[in-house]
Scaffold this active site. Sequence first.
Site, PDB file in Angstrom:
ATOM      1  N   ASN A 114       0.805  -1.232   0.000  1.00 30.16           N
ATOM      2  CA  ASN A 114       0.000   0.000   0.000  1.00 30.16           C
ATOM      3  C   ASN A 114       0.837   1.281   0.000  1.00 30.16           C
ATOM      4  O   ASN A 114       0.406   2.311   0.500  1.00 30.16           O
ATOM      5  CB  ASN A 114      -1.020  -0.026   1.148  1.00 30.16           C
ATOM      6  CG  ASN A 114      -0.368  -0.051   2.517  1.00 30.16           C
ATOM      7  OD1 ASN A 114       0.843  -0.222   2.619  1.00 30.16           O
ATOM      8  ND2 ASN A 114      -1.167   0.115   3.558  1.00 30.16           N
ATOM      9  N   HIS A 117       3.597   4.102   4.753  1.00 28.94           N
ATOM     10  CA  HIS A 117       3.178   3.956   6.154  1.00 28.94           C
ATOM     11  C   HIS A 117       3.271   5.330   6.797  1.00 28.94           C
ATOM     12  O   HIS A 117       4.173   6.103   6.490  1.00 28.94           O
ATOM     13  CB  HIS A 117       4.112   2.993   6.897  1.00 28.94           C
ATOM     14  CG  HIS A 117       3.980   3.083   8.393  1.00 28.94           C
ATOM     15  ND1 HIS A 117       3.012   2.404   9.093  1.00 28.94           N
ATOM     16  CD2 HIS A 117       4.665   3.824   9.315  1.00 28.94           C
ATOM     17  CE1 HIS A 117       3.111   2.706  10.376  1.00 28.94           C
ATOM     18  NE2 HIS A 117       4.113   3.562  10.541  1.00 28.94           N
TER      19      HIS A 117
HETATM   20  P1  CMP Z   1       0.883   0.223   7.668  1.00 28.81           P
HETATM   21  O1  CMP Z   1       0.373   1.611   7.765  1.00 28.81           O
HETATM   22  O2  CMP Z   1       2.306   0.044   7.283  1.00 28.81           O
HETATM   23  O3  CMP Z   1       0.628  -0.509   9.067  1.00 28.81           O
HETATM   24  C1  CMP Z   1       0.540  -1.908   9.168  1.00 28.81           C
HETATM   25  C2  CMP Z   1       0.419  -2.560   7.836  1.00 28.81           C
HETATM   26  O4  CMP Z   1      -0.113  -3.854   7.858  1.00 28.81           O
HETATM   27  C3  CMP Z   1      -0.557  -1.781   6.988  1.00 28.81           C
HETATM   28  O5  CMP Z   1      -0.005  -0.561   6.610  1.00 28.81           O
HETATM   29  C4  CMP Z   1      -0.808  -2.744   5.856  1.00 28.81           C
HETATM   30  O6  CMP Z   1       0.179  -2.672   4.855  1.00 28.81           O
HETATM   31  C5  CMP Z   1      -0.687  -4.078   6.576  1.00 28.81           C
HETATM   32  N1  CMP Z   1      -2.005  -4.678   6.772  1.00 28.81           N
HETATM   33  C6  CMP Z   1      -3.021  -4.231   7.509  1.00 28.81           C
HETATM   34  N2  CMP Z   1      -4.078  -5.059   7.426  1.00 28.81           N
HETATM   35  C7  CMP Z   1      -3.707  -6.059   6.597  1.00 28.81           C
HETATM   36  C8  CMP Z   1      -4.351  -7.218   6.112  1.00 28.81           C
HETATM   37  N3  CMP Z   1      -5.606  -7.515   6.455  1.00 28.81           N
HETATM   38  N4  CMP Z   1      -3.667  -8.023   5.267  1.00 28.81           N
HETATM   39  C9  CMP Z   1      -2.393  -7.725   4.919  1.00 28.81           C
HETATM   40  N5  CMP Z   1      -1.716  -6.629   5.360  1.00 28.81           N
HETATM   41  C10 CMP Z   1      -2.383  -5.801   6.193  1.00 28.81           C
END
Ligand code: CMP
Length: 140
Positions: A114, A117
């Site tokens: 995504n 962060h």
């Molecule tokens: P981030 O803001 O880096 O914080 C934790 C990360 O976990 C989040 O962004 C996503 O990239 C990842 N994440 C959160 N929920 C899920 C999920 N259901 N499946 C896979 N990755 C997840």
Amino acid sequence: MSIQKTLSLIKPDAVAKNVTGSVNARLEQAGLRIVAQKRFQLTKTQAEAFYKVHSDKAFYDSLCEFMSSGPIIAQVLCGEDAVAKNREVMGATNPANAEIGTIRRDFGESIEHNAVHGSDSIENAAIEIAFFFSGLEIME
Ligand code: CMP
């Protein structure tokens, strides 16, 4: 309203796409100032330490594998309400649910890949900034 600092990571997917400059432009257009920035690759152990709050989640191992799979950019952002402003510019965690024009909507591929962060609170921002940067590396 207050001047805050927050931690931002440009994740391996966005670095691989060569859109780090575009991400930085979005941050700066929102009034955030990049007061520290470095590019490096996390080890899996370092990724596990950074994301240890998620260690009980099913996606933890995959997330840490991904976050250590290539170079990232870590940055400290500073500005008025920086924590909330950065989260607004990033968009929702899942790019499919993120507002049009947000970083995750435009550059993210999936809830795991995504693009970025950002710290979720002032308290966590201080912890996360200290994980990646020493005071000497932050130039306001
Ligand atoms: P981030 O803001 O880096 O914080 C934790 C990360 O976990 C989040 O962004 C996503 O990239 C990842 N994440 C959160 N929920 C899920 C999920 N259901 N499946 C896979 N990755 C997840």
